[in-house]
Scaffold this motif. Structure first.
Motif, mmCIF file in Angstrom:
data_model
loop_
_atom_site.group_PDB
_atom_site.id
_atom_site.type_symbol
_atom_site.label_atom_id
_atom_site.label_comp_id
_atom_site.label_asym_id
_atom_site.label_seq_id
_atom_site.Cartn_x
_atom_site.Cartn_y
_atom_site.Cartn_z
ATOM 1 N N ARG A 166 16.832 0.953 28.500
ATOM 2 C CA ARG A 166 16.119 1.722 27.484
ATOM 3 C C ARG A 166 16.853 1.740 26.147
ATOM 4 O O ARG A 166 16.389 2.357 25.208
ATOM 5 C CB ARG A 166 15.931 3.161 27.956
ATOM 6 C CG ARG A 166 17.222 3.936 28.066
ATOM 7 C CD ARG A 166 16.975 5.391 28.325
ATOM 8 N NE ARG A 166 18.217 6.132 28.313
ATOM 9 C CZ ARG A 166 18.306 7.451 28.423
ATOM 10 N NH1 ARG A 166 17.216 8.166 28.537
ATOM 11 N NH2 ARG A 166 19.486 8.051 28.417
ATOM 12 N N ASN A 167 18.031 1.105 26.085
ATOM 13 C CA ASN A 167 18.784 1.110 24.839
ATOM 14 C C ASN A 167 18.057 0.388 23.725
ATOM 15 O O ASN A 167 18.419 0.535 22.561
ATOM 16 C CB ASN A 167 20.167 0.485 25.048
ATOM 17 C CG ASN A 167 21.066 1.363 25.900
ATOM 18 O OD1 ASN A 167 20.787 2.536 26.070
ATOM 19 N ND2 ASN A 167 22.136 0.776 26.439
ATOM 20 N N LEU A 184 21.090 6.153 15.761
ATOM 21 C CA LEU A 184 21.409 5.952 14.350
ATOM 22 C C LEU A 184 21.572 7.282 13.625
ATOM 23 O O LEU A 184 22.470 7.443 12.786
ATOM 24 C CB LEU A 184 20.312 5.117 13.692
ATOM 25 C CG LEU A 184 20.509 4.785 12.195
ATOM 26 C CD1 LEU A 184 21.781 3.986 11.989
ATOM 27 C CD2 LEU A 184 19.296 4.036 11.650
ATOM 28 N N THR A 185 20.722 8.243 13.965
ATOM 29 C CA THR A 185 20.830 9.570 13.335
ATOM 30 C C THR A 185 22.148 10.232 13.667
ATOM 31 O O THR A 185 22.831 10.774 12.790
ATOM 32 C CB THR A 185 19.659 10.454 13.789
ATOM 33 O OG1 THR A 185 18.423 9.815 13.467
ATOM 34 C CG2 THR A 185 19.733 11.818 13.103
ATOM 35 N N TRP A 186 22.533 10.206 14.936
ATOM 36 C CA TRP A 186 23.807 10.815 15.328
ATOM 37 C C TRP A 186 24.991 10.062 14.718
ATOM 38 O O TRP A 186 26.004 10.665 14.365
ATOM 39 C CB TRP A 186 23.929 10.833 16.850
ATOM 40 C CG TRP A 186 23.232 11.999 17.477
ATOM 41 C CD1 TRP A 186 22.099 11.990 18.215
ATOM 42 C CD2 TRP A 186 23.643 13.371 17.399
ATOM 43 N NE1 TRP A 186 21.757 13.260 18.615
ATOM 44 C CE2 TRP A 186 22.689 14.126 18.130
ATOM 45 C CE3 TRP A 186 24.707 14.023 16.802
ATOM 46 C CZ2 TRP A 186 22.788 15.497 18.254
ATOM 47 C CZ3 TRP A 186 24.805 15.396 16.932
ATOM 48 C CH2 TRP A 186 23.862 16.125 17.649
ATOM 49 N N TRP A 187 24.865 8.743 14.602
ATOM 50 C CA TRP A 187 25.958 7.962 14.000
ATOM 51 C C TRP A 187 26.121 8.317 12.528
ATOM 52 O O TRP A 187 27.261 8.468 12.040
ATOM 53 C CB TRP A 187 25.670 6.478 14.164
ATOM 54 C CG TRP A 187 26.780 5.611 13.642
ATOM 55 C CD1 TRP A 187 27.924 5.244 14.297
ATOM 56 C CD2 TRP A 187 26.847 5.014 12.337
ATOM 57 N NE1 TRP A 187 28.705 4.465 13.494
ATOM 58 C CE2 TRP A 187 28.064 4.302 12.276
ATOM 59 C CE3 TRP A 187 26.002 5.009 11.239
ATOM 60 C CZ2 TRP A 187 28.446 3.595 11.149
ATOM 61 C CZ3 TRP A 187 26.395 4.303 10.112
ATOM 62 C CH2 TRP A 187 27.598 3.604 10.065
ATOM 63 N N LEU A 188 25.007 8.462 11.791
ATOM 64 C CA LEU A 188 25.096 8.852 10.381
ATOM 65 C C LEU A 188 25.660 10.262 10.233
ATOM 66 O O LEU A 188 26.506 10.524 9.356
ATOM 67 C CB LEU A 188 23.705 8.766 9.737
ATOM 68 C CG LEU A 188 23.136 7.362 9.530
ATOM 69 C CD1 LEU A 188 21.706 7.448 8.983
ATOM 70 C CD2 LEU A 188 24.012 6.559 8.567
ATOM 71 N N LEU A 189 25.201 11.203 11.083
ATOM 72 C CA LEU A 189 25.718 12.568 11.022
ATOM 73 C C LEU A 189 27.212 12.605 11.331
ATOM 74 O O LEU A 189 27.983 13.301 10.650
ATOM 75 C CB LEU A 189 24.953 13.440 12.007
ATOM 76 C CG LEU A 189 25.370 14.922 12.075
ATOM 77 C CD1 LEU A 189 25.148 15.608 10.731
ATOM 78 C CD2 LEU A 189 24.604 15.649 13.170
ATOM 79 N N ALA A 190 27.633 11.848 12.342
ATOM 80 C CA ALA A 190 29.053 11.805 12.678
ATOM 81 C C ALA A 190 29.873 11.194 11.550
ATOM 82 O O ALA A 190 30.987 11.647 11.254
ATOM 83 C CB ALA A 190 29.262 11.019 13.969
ATOM 84 N N THR A 191 29.325 10.171 10.886
ATOM 85 C CA THR A 191 30.053 9.547 9.778
ATOM 86 C C THR A 191 30.203 10.503 8.596
ATOM 87 O O THR A 191 31.287 10.614 7.995
ATOM 88 C CB THR A 191 29.311 8.273 9.336
ATOM 89 O OG1 THR A 191 29.164 7.394 10.453
ATOM 90 C CG2 THR A 191 30.071 7.576 8.231
ATOM 91 N N LEU A 227 17.024 4.085 19.602
ATOM 92 C CA LEU A 227 17.752 3.542 18.455
ATOM 93 C C LEU A 227 17.745 4.512 17.285
ATOM 94 O O LEU A 227 18.757 4.684 16.594
ATOM 95 C CB LEU A 227 17.133 2.200 18.048
ATOM 96 C CG LEU A 227 17.332 1.032 19.020
ATOM 97 C CD1 LEU A 227 16.586 -0.195 18.522
ATOM 98 C CD2 LEU A 227 18.812 0.724 19.198
ATOM 99 N N ILE A 228 16.605 5.187 17.044
ATOM 100 C CA ILE A 228 16.534 6.151 15.944
ATOM 101 C C ILE A 228 17.472 7.330 16.210
ATOM 102 O O ILE A 228 18.197 7.789 15.315
ATOM 103 C CB ILE A 228 15.088 6.624 15.758
ATOM 104 C CG1 ILE A 228 14.216 5.467 15.261
ATOM 105 C CG2 ILE A 228 15.030 7.794 14.773
ATOM 106 C CD1 ILE A 228 12.742 5.813 15.145
ATOM 107 N N SER A 229 17.477 7.809 17.454
ATOM 108 C CA SER A 229 18.365 8.923 17.794
ATOM 109 C C SER A 229 19.834 8.529 17.661
ATOM 110 O O SER A 229 20.644 9.283 17.108
ATOM 111 C CB SER A 229 18.065 9.389 19.225
ATOM 112 O OG SER A 229 18.963 10.406 19.612
#
Length: 547
Positions: free
Chosen positions: A88-89, A99-106, A95-97
């Motif tokens: 399911r990756n 990417l959102t968490w990756w941007l927030l973490a950055t 993918l949207i989830s």
């Protein structure tokens, strides 16, 4: 949904919802004993006997087993399905989830790294000999600011460590997992709320710096002229119709007026710095939060009213020594002497010369006491008012630190995560009260009971069936906040307040701080900037995966 069977003399069937992390669990910590459902008209005898008995320790084991069974099942399922999630990756939602968490973490990691570099820069500069004297002087003048800055620095340094799930035992129990999650989220939530409040206050001060400056100038002028100078002149005359000693009142009044005038002249030359002082408070609020800027306000008020503190200290010294001298002379007339070792009054034979000298000293001291008292009362009221304002700000700072924001948010959206004791909602009670869906259960229970009766020669009894639902009470918002605020006020007691009130009458100064508890300070942490950024980023990603 889970079903618990208890077979002793009766057959008890307890139906309960399986505990799930983030949803609900069970707990035996009773906060509110009032039932939340209507009890049956006639309670069974075993229920009445159960209320008369003390709670058994086995109940804690049962609740722990219920909380652990579901947690172990979920943990096993999570490990078992790791390979299946790889397919399911490639879905769009995943993918949207991600990417959102990756941007927030950055973003959060970059902002935290910026704070980290600023804090480490201040720490390194304070260690140089050139800036050491500035650091020592600022720590003495800005004592409250440094304490809250230390608290904020520790929160910034340690929040990614607190956010990581280091307690492996919490995985096996839903209740432990909930408590660990609340502890992980308490630091960053308090820091986030503090920064939001600091930005609101700081932006308001930046956009209204001119009006705030004019208000401060007007207030300082009215306070100095209408209260301090007018009050000293009033005390030098006939205050409230009391006839005071003119010479002593004139000396005390002229000394007070000269000190007030000198300090007002100094502040007239320092008035140009008020504009930059307000800007500094606003920037500190935006950068480090409302608690640091509020602590800086306390230090600014303390420094601005230093002349009142000095006058109050001087008149307190005179008044306390006068009270002590009058008390000692009064004991002389009674033939008593204070024994400080045993804290009692002992008999003592004074000579005639000592009585004569005591009488000569007692009369003028007693006649001058009203004049000293009115000046002492005036400056005590003024100083206490200023200290009360500082204590109110200190109380606000402690409230901001002690409020469990994460628990409040979770309580608003899901109260089931805060259980407070269990209770049973009875569905069926009686002889052979079984539905058609429970026929298999009846056959199994009858077979087991018959085999036990045959082994032990027990006479046959008609089975009783009890079916009930396991329910939970929930904490109220006041019960959630009470332990945190109780810890904050642990250093304040009624005896300390009574001692302070009695000390004012005897000439002791009122404390200028409440002594409320703040978050504990932690050792300073040194880490490369890149490693700290990676630590923040990984902690956010891991918490998102666990959540």
């Amino acid at each position: 949904m889970g079903i618990l069977y208890l077979n002793v003399m009766y057959t008890y069937v307890i139906v309960y919802d399986a505990p799930v992390f983030g949803s609900h669990h069970f707990s035996l910590s009773f906060w509110n004993s009032s039932p939340q459902s209507k009890a049956p008209v006639k309670k069974p005898n075993w229920v009445i006997d159960l209320h008369k008995r003390q709670p058994l320790n086995e109940m804690e084991t049962v609740i722990l087993s219920i909380n652990c069974a579901s947690a172990a099942k979920i943990a096993y399922k999570k490990l078992f399905t790791q390979l299946e999630t790889s397919s399911r990756n490639f879905s769009i939602s995943y993918l949207i989830s991600s990417l959102t968490w990756w941007l927030l973490a950055t973003i959060l990691s970059s902002s935290s790294s910026l704070y980290y570099s600023l804090i480490q820069l201040f720490y390194v500069l304070s260690s140089f000999p050139i800036f050491s004297w500035v650091h020592i002087a600022s720590r003495r003048i800005l004592k409250n600011t440094w304490i809250n800055f230390r608290v904020r620095s520790c929160q910034i340094l340690y929040w990614p460590i607190f956010l990581q799930e280091n307690d492996m035992t919490s995985i096996s129990c839903v209740e432990h997992a909930e408590k660990a999650a609340l502890q992980r989220h308490s630091t960053w939530s308090a820091m986030a709320v503090d920064l939001v409040l600091g930005n609101l206050i700081g932006l308001g001060l930046l956009f209204n710096t001119g009006s705030v400056c004019s208000w401060i100038f007007n207030f300082a002028k009215e306070f100095t002229n209408d209260i301090l100078r007018s009050g000293c002149l009033w005390l030098m005359g006939v205050p409230a119709g009391f006839k005071l000693n003119t010479e002593l009142a004139g000396v005390l009044g002229m000394v007070s007026l000269n000190v007030i005038q000198i300090w007002s002249t100094l502040w007239f030359f320092m008035a140009s710095f008020i504009f930059y002082l307000i800007r500094a408070i606003a920037i500190m609020g935006i950068t480090f939060g409302a608690t640091v800027s509020a602590a800086f306000v306390i230090d600014a008020i303390t420094f601005a009213t230093l002349h009142i503190t000095a006058l109050h200290w001087a008149i307190t010294l005179v008044y306390s020594h006068q009270i002590q001298a009058l008390a000692a002379l009064w004991r002389l007339f009674r033939g008593r002497k204070l024994n400080p070792l045993r804290q009692r009054l002992d008999s003592y034979g004074y000579t005639v010369k000592q009585h004569v000298v005591g009488s000569l000293l007692f009369t003028p001291l007693l006649l001058l006491l009203p004049t000293t008292s009115v000046f002492y009362i005036f400056f005590t009221i003024t100083s206490t008012t200023i200290n009360s304002i500082c204590m109110l700000i200190e109380f606000t700072i402690s409230i901001i630190h002690a409020t469990p924001y994460a628990e409040i948010m979770m309580w608003l959206f899901r109260r089931k995560r805060f259980p407070s004791g269990v209770w049973f909602e009875i569905e069926h009670y009686g002889k052979n009260v079984l539905n058609s869906s429970n026929d298999d259960f009846e056959d199994r229970s009858n077979t087991a009971s018959n085999s036990r009766r045959e082994e032990h020669n027990i006479p046959e009894k008609k089975p009783f069936l009890m079916v009930s639902n396991l329910r939970s009470n929930f904490l109220s918002i006041g019960q959630i906040l009470l332990p945190h605020y109780t810890t904050m006020f642990s250093g304040i007691s009624a005896s300390s307040l009574t001692t302070s009130a009695r000390g004012v009458l005897s000439g002791k100064r009122m404390p200028s701080k409440l002594g409320l508890d703040l978050p504990p300070s932690r050792p300073w942490m040194h880490m490369p900037l890149r490693q700290y950024w990676i630590l923040c980023h990984d902690s956010i990603i891991s918490s998102a995966g666990n959540g």
